[in-house]
Design a protein around this motif. Sequence first.
Motif, PDB file in Angstrom:
ATOM      1  N   ALA A 177     -23.562 110.200   0.114  1.00 20.34           N
ATOM      2  CA  ALA A 177     -22.973 108.866  -0.081  1.00 20.34           C
ATOM      3  C   ALA A 177     -21.603 108.726   0.587  1.00 20.34           C
ATOM      4  O   ALA A 177     -20.903 107.768   0.324  1.00 20.34           O
ATOM      5  N   ARG A 178     -21.216 109.679   1.448  1.00 20.25           N
ATOM      6  CA  ARG A 178     -19.915 109.559   2.120  1.00 20.25           C
ATOM      7  C   ARG A 178     -20.105 109.519   3.630  1.00 20.25           C
ATOM      8  O   ARG A 178     -20.704 110.400   4.221  1.00 20.25           O
ATOM      9  N   GLY A 179     -19.536 108.468   4.237  1.00 25.29           N
ATOM     10  CA  GLY A 179     -19.550 108.327   5.683  1.00 25.29           C
ATOM     11  C   GLY A 179     -18.152 108.009   6.171  1.00 25.29           C
ATOM     12  O   GLY A 179     -17.169 108.553   5.647  1.00 25.29           O
ATOM     13  N   PHE A 180     -18.063 107.124   7.140  1.00 25.35           N
ATOM     14  CA  PHE A 180     -16.760 106.664   7.587  1.00 25.35           C
ATOM     15  C   PHE A 180     -16.894 105.259   8.133  1.00 25.35           C
ATOM     16  O   PHE A 180     -17.964 104.824   8.528  1.00 25.35           O
ATOM     17  N   ARG A 181     -15.774 104.551   8.156  1.00 26.20           N
ATOM     18  CA  ARG A 181     -15.694 103.204   8.706  1.00 26.20           C
ATOM     19  C   ARG A 181     -14.781 103.242   9.922  1.00 26.20           C
ATOM     20  O   ARG A 181     -13.769 103.928   9.922  1.00 26.20           O
ATOM     21  N   GLY A 182     -15.141 102.463  10.936  1.00 23.43           N
ATOM     22  CA  GLY A 182     -14.378 102.455  12.163  1.00 23.43           C
ATOM     23  C   GLY A 182     -13.629 101.151  12.396  1.00 23.43           C
ATOM     24  O   GLY A 182     -13.917 100.129  11.786  1.00 23.43           O
ATOM     25  N   VAL A 183     -12.661 101.245  13.313  1.00 25.52           N
ATOM     26  CA  VAL A 183     -11.914 100.095  13.777  1.00 25.52           C
ATOM     27  C   VAL A 183     -11.987 100.083  15.299  1.00 25.52           C
ATOM     28  O   VAL A 183     -11.908 101.125  15.952  1.00 25.52           O
ATOM     29  N   LEU A 184     -12.148  98.899  15.864  1.00 27.38           N
ATOM     30  CA  LEU A 184     -12.135  98.701  17.322  1.00 27.38           C
ATOM     31  C   LEU A 184     -11.234  97.538  17.614  1.00 27.38           C
ATOM     32  O   LEU A 184     -11.331  96.481  16.988  1.00 27.38           O
ATOM     33  N   LYS A 185     -10.356  97.734  18.601  1.00 22.74           N
ATOM     34  CA  LYS A 185      -9.477  96.644  19.053  1.00 22.74           C
ATOM     35  C   LYS A 185      -9.946  96.213  20.430  1.00 22.74           C
ATOM     36  O   LYS A 185     -10.107  97.021  21.328  1.00 22.74           O
ATOM     37  N   VAL A 186     -10.159  94.909  20.576  1.00 24.95           N
ATOM     38  CA  VAL A 186     -10.722  94.339  21.811  1.00 24.95           C
ATOM     39  C   VAL A 186      -9.707  93.380  22.423  1.00 24.95           C
ATOM     40  O   VAL A 186      -9.335  92.410  21.816  1.00 24.95           O
TER      41      VAL A 186
END
Length: 186
Positions: A177-186
């Motif tokens: 139940a553990r993953g990760f979340r990402g951020v992208l700047k465009v």
Amino acid sequence: MSKNILSPQQNTELLGILKARFEHHTQRHAGINWPDVQRKLEAAPENLWTLNEMEFTGGEPDVVGFDDKTGEYIFFDCAAESPKGRRSICYDRTAWEARKEHKPENTAMDMATEMGVEILTEEQYRELQTLGNFDLKTSSWIKTPADIRKLGGAIFCDRRYNTVFTYHNGADSYYAARGFRGVLKV
């Protein structure tokens, strides 16, 4: 086609998904117009590839802000729970290599690099939580400060009891139940 460039059909499909999500969740990006975001995306096909990777792994990326200083739109993974295609992974390669047995298939930091995203910081994770209720049943690794990581730890967050919690674990641990979340700047 280059490895990190989508076909025209894939671009059209992805832009349709992103536009529909953008229009459905207007509270996440008040004052931002979709045509401006789309123009920026179409000018940078490598960012469309990264957003497609975010989408493919279950992240449901959406615009969550605009940086006036850099002129960039900010996308976060906005799936209700930590993205399914990025779970059961330890924090980084060093932690993975330290495991004697039962190594997970991948690491959060390696996957983020492969996808072209950064892992959310604690500040970004808390910002995400102001836009909705995320990780009510899962948790997400977040960018761990070097001093914690040097001691073998890593940090993650979730939301329980209407509160965002930050916890610690050994960087080599992994859970379904553990993953990760990402951020992208465009």
